[in-house]
Write an enzyme that holds these catalytic residues in place. Structure first.
Site, PDB file in Angstrom:
ATOM      1  CB  SER A   3      15.818  23.398  46.662  1.00  7.60           C
ATOM      2  OG  SER A   3      15.064  22.216  46.864  1.00  7.60           O
ATOM      3  CG  LEU A  42      28.862  40.615  49.502  1.00  9.45           C
ATOM      4  CD1 LEU A  42      29.004  39.341  50.319  1.00  9.45           C
ATOM      5  CD2 LEU A  42      28.576  41.814  50.410  1.00  9.45           C
ATOM      6  NE  ARG A  99      34.840  38.463  42.015  1.00  8.42           N
ATOM      7  CZ  ARG A  99      36.044  38.782  42.484  1.00  8.42           C
ATOM      8  NH1 ARG A  99      36.511  38.148  43.548  1.00  8.42           N
ATOM      9  NH2 ARG A  99      36.771  39.709  41.913  1.00  8.42           N
ATOM     10  CD  GLN A 150      32.683  54.983  45.843  1.00 10.66           C
ATOM     11  OE1 GLN A 150      33.011  54.840  44.664  1.00 10.66           O
ATOM     12  NE2 GLN A 150      33.470  54.614  46.839  1.00 10.66           N
ATOM     13  NE  ARG A 160      30.712  57.030  40.053  1.00 11.94           N
ATOM     14  CZ  ARG A 160      29.701  56.193  39.842  1.00 11.94           C
ATOM     15  NH1 ARG A 160      29.236  55.450  40.834  1.00 11.94           N
ATOM     16  NH2 ARG A 160      29.146  56.107  38.653  1.00 11.94           N
ATOM     17  NE  ARG A 204      20.873  25.010  47.469  1.00 10.67           N
ATOM     18  CZ  ARG A 204      20.379  24.507  46.332  1.00 10.67           C
ATOM     19  NH1 ARG A 204      19.202  24.922  45.887  1.00 10.67           N
ATOM     20  NH2 ARG A 204      21.043  23.594  45.656  1.00 10.67           N
ATOM     21  NE  ARG A 256      33.823  34.685  48.850  1.00 11.59           N
ATOM     22  CZ  ARG A 256      34.615  35.246  47.935  1.00 11.59           C
ATOM     23  NH1 ARG A 256      35.900  35.421  48.214  1.00 11.59           N
ATOM     24  NH2 ARG A 256      34.136  35.591  46.753  1.00 11.59           N
TER      25      ARG A 256
END
Length: 255
Positions: free
Chosen positions: A97, A119, A121, A132, A189, A207, A216
């Site tokens: 932290s 991303l 998430r 858009q 769109r 962090r 990822r």
């Protein structure tokens, strides 16, 4: 994909000036740490970490302890300075932290909407995304039509690429026809694909970016595009903060 670091945590001038202190002979010491390797983010990390364990005030820590941590060799035998030892200890103990006080802001350009869905998430990142709804994607608009990302698996397969290219062009035509028929941009769109590119500004703390990379990075099961983004983000951070290189997997390369 283009990823550029556009801002990061910086010290206030008043706090930076407080680093000046006198040695035993009355001479002013301007730099309590090696600025070629360490910098303002490292000073913030030391301040946050030592605040939890030191009787000193946060404003006194770098001035009074900076030379010790940034100037002495690591006592754990793992290399670097005692600041590196402290950062390793904090990370391994889960007290991360303290790293949330260090932030980075990136310009991320030309990524797919499919990547954007993945991303977002990551809850502790902040986004400002090209809309858009307000940015018209018609062939005759300023955008010149929508750009799109082509997966490597399609790009290297001639027949798949032909089918894919036809589909993208057809969707552009459908979008243009809907707009010509008076359909609002926000409704037209709906036919734009996941492959359509977008641009965004993204901010997160250290962090979060360490966690993002761990989940990822290439070779960890992530889709190629977001894995590529993870490497770009790592490289941009390490470029300005080389002391953080050990916290990322430097063996992975951009895919």
């Amino acid at each position: 994909m283009n990823v550029k670091l556009i801002a990061h945590t910086a010290l206030s001038e008043e706090f930076y000036d407080s680093f000046d202190y006198l040695d035993d002979y009355g001479s002013v010491i301007l730099n309590p740490f090696d600025q070629e390797r360490y910098n303002e983010r490292a000073a913030v990390a030391l301040t946050a970490i030592r605040t939890c364990y030191s009787p000193l005030k946060p404003t006194e820590i770098v001035a009074k302890e900076g030379a010790k941590y940034f100037g002495n060799s690591a006592s754990d035998g793992e290399g670097g300075t005692d600041a590196d030892r402290l950062f390793r200890h904090i990370t391994r103990s889960g007290h991360t932290s303290t790293l949330e006080h260090i932030t980075y802001t990136f310009a991320v350009e030309g990524v797919s909407r499919a990547l954007l869905a993945q991303l977002t998430r990551h809850r502790h990142l902040s986004f400002s995304v090209q809309s858009q709804r307000y940015v018209r994607m018609g062939s005759a608009d300023k955008s010149g039509g929508f750009d799109y990302v082509t997966p490597v698996s399609i790009n290297e397969n001639a027949e798949a690429y032909r089918v894919y290219d036809v589909a993208m062009n057809e969707l552009q035509s459908v979008y243009d026809e809907l707009r010509a028929a008076g359909v609002p941009t926000e409704d037209a769109r709906m036919v734009l694909p996941n492959a359509a590119t977008c641009n965004l500004v993204m901010t997160g703390n250290l962090r979060t970016f360490l966690d993002f990379y761990a989940k990822r990075r290439p070779g960890n099961g992530a889709q190629w595009e977001i894995a590529n983004l993870a490497v770009h983000l790592r490289d941009e951070i390490v470029k300005v903060d080389p002391w953080l290189a050990p916290y990322f997997d430097a063996k992975e390369e951009t895919v």
